[in-house]
Design an enzyme around this catalytic site. Structure first.
Site, mmCIF file in Angstrom:
data_model
loop_
_atom_site.group_PDB
_atom_site.id
_atom_site.type_symbol
_atom_site.label_atom_id
_atom_site.label_comp_id
_atom_site.label_asym_id
_atom_site.label_seq_id
_atom_site.Cartn_x
_atom_site.Cartn_y
_atom_site.Cartn_z
ATOM 1 N N LYS A 59 97.381 -41.338 81.431
ATOM 2 C CA LYS A 59 98.184 -43.113 81.615
ATOM 3 C C LYS A 59 96.802 -43.796 80.361
ATOM 4 C CE LYS A 59 97.021 -46.941 84.327
ATOM 5 N NZ LYS A 59 96.670 -47.794 84.946
ATOM 6 N N SER B 268 99.049 -50.490 87.638
ATOM 7 C CA SER B 268 100.016 -50.442 87.137
ATOM 8 C C SER B 268 100.085 -48.579 86.375
ATOM 9 C CB SER B 268 98.432 -50.498 85.772
ATOM 10 O OG SER B 268 97.178 -49.891 86.427
ATOM 11 N N SER C 18 96.438 -49.139 91.647
ATOM 12 C CA SER C 18 97.437 -48.863 90.654
ATOM 13 C C SER C 18 97.596 -47.778 90.376
ATOM 14 C CB SER C 18 96.244 -49.074 88.944
ATOM 15 O OG SER C 18 96.413 -50.543 88.553
#
Length: 460
Positions: free
Chosen positions: A69, A145, A169
């Protein structure tokens, strides 16, 4: 993949080429990636292939493609965090501890996945990278996220992904995308550098298409690191790889809404079916008493942190920030010192309440998210929700207490969208959470759909 490599039936080079081709095909449909580093990935794959051919002692993830990520520092890549503030920034010269450990275990770091700016909300879109979409239905969000990671996994772009979780997230996109994701106990996976505003509510964790794959990934990332003073020693060798924990006689807390959180009817139905299956195989169900609504406490802590992240930016830099994030962060400027201290004290109380709860329960089951995946590019499902802090509430408690928590695919709504169930455990008992998820995965077969089943819907 590891078994195929060992048998000589395929190689890391063949697998990596297939993953890169799939990533290229899905990028224009789902937008899961900030960047794909094909040259470096193929070079690493070639080295792994030579090791397998030579019969050398292989590492735990030798030749396995892993995405990272855009909140984790990765050598040679710009740490963008989904923000236009990163434009022109120099590439990182070293890896974050989690990335370094994955690389040392033989993983092929092939791509950087999308996030919203600074991971500020539970969906994935940003002014820097645009909108990321759901593999099950590109019209809706994959959550966030770590939404790029969820979309990549669900569409068959690699088997493993590194996510981060300061307010669900990892777990929200796992639920929305129909994959597995876990944040361990705070300190389980070391962090450096720290995220922009989540402080000690932030965690890194594995995301995968199966619990066993995530367990293998976590086993190589966990453990003390000198740059993270909150990190602690690893679990006993092999503990995460022990397989399913029998549910018979296990004390399973049931928290359908904690007495304070809204739940979509489709989500509620899938959750109840999951609980019924656990009871059918002998789990002892224990109702969880009603909790105080913890969302206002999380809101205060989150907004104060968001304000801290932006308050020193000059006006011309502040203009580059996602306007929605800027608006929410500026609310933190109005929080009184006394209110912030009260929120910090409430957080301590939640930790104590959770510890007391787990004296009589081995794990707690709840929905992962209040709502179903909704329109991509929106922060809330509809105008009835003030902001994402309202519909993402199931995740926040474990961020404030630091407990281990995972989201497991549990089923699908009537409209065909994924629904996850959250498994939360006692402090530092990550192994039980992982092993219970492994057992539940064997029961909740309707929650799993192989990426190949999504190909026809998405196209190549």
């Amino acid at each position: 993949m590891l078994a195929l490599y060992a048998a000589g039936d395929t190689s890391p080079v063949e697998v990596t080429r297939a993953v890169l081709a799939r990533a290229d095909a899905m990028q224009g449909v789902l937008n899961p990636f900030v960047r794909v580093d094909a040259d470096e990935a193929l070079a690493a794959a070639d080295a792994s292939a030579r090791a397998w051919r030579a019969g050398l002692p292989t590492r735990p993830l030798e030749g396995i493609p892993v995405s990272v990520k855009d909140t984790a520092m990765t050598r040679g890549w710009v740490l963008g965090r989904g923000s236009r503030l990163s434009i022109g920034q120099a590439p990182a010269t070293e890896d974050a501890p989690s990335v370094a450990r994955l690389r040392a275990a033989g993983a092929i770091i092939y791509a950087c996945t999308t996030t919203c700016e600074n991971g500020w909300k539970a969906v994935t879109d940003s002014p820097l990278t645009g909108i990321t979409r759901n593999a099950h239905d590109p019209a809706v969000s994959p959550g966030g996220s770590s939404g790029g990671a969820g979309a990549a996994l669900a569409s068959g772009c690699g088997p493993l992904a590194l996510g981060s979780d300061g307010g669900g997230s990892v777990r929200v996109p796992s639920s929305f995308s129909g994959v597995f994701g876990m944040k361990g106990t705070f300190g389980r996976v070391p962090q450096w550098p720290i995220g922009p505003h989540y402080s000690d509510m932030a965690h890194y964790g594995p995301m995968a298409r199966s619990v066993a794959d995530a367990a293998l990934m976590l086993s190589v990332m966990e453990g003390y690191h000198p740059r993270d003073p909150y990190s602690f020693p690893p679990a006993p060798p092999g503990a995460f790889l022990a397989g399913p924990l029998p549910l018979s006689g296990l004390r399973v807390g049931v928290a359908e809404d904690y007495g304070c959180l809204p739940v979509d009817p489709d989500v509620r139905a899938v959750f109840r079916a999951s609980v019924a299956l656990a009871e059918l195989v002998g789990a002892t169900l224990v109702p969880v008493p009603d909790f105080e609504d913890w969302r206002p406490t999380y809101r205060t802590l989150w907004q104060a942190g968001a304000w801290q992240a932006l308050r020193r930016l000059p006006p011309e830099r502040l203009e580059l920030v996602d306007p929605e994030f800027r608006t929410e962060a500026f609310k933190g400027a109005a929080i009184a010192t006394g209110d912030l201290i009260d929120a910090q004290m409430r957080r301590i109380t939640y930790r104590q309440d959770a510890a007391r709860l787990h004296e009589t329960m081995d794990v707690v089951l709840s929905p992962s998210v209040s709502v179903l995946p909704f329109t991509a590019g929106q922060t809330v499902p509809d105008p009835s929700w003030p902001d994402w802090l309202e519909w993402g509430g199931f995740a926040f408690l474990a961020n404030m207490t630091g407990q281990p928590a995972a989201s497991l695919p549990a089923g699908f709504s009537a409209s065909g969208l994924p629904v996850g169930v959250q498994v939360t455990g006692r402090w530092q008992d990550d192994v039980t959470v992982m092993r219970v998820c492994h057992a539940l995965e064997g029961l909740l077969v309707e929650g799993r759909r192989a990426p190949s089943q999504l190909v026809e819907r998405l196209g190549d």
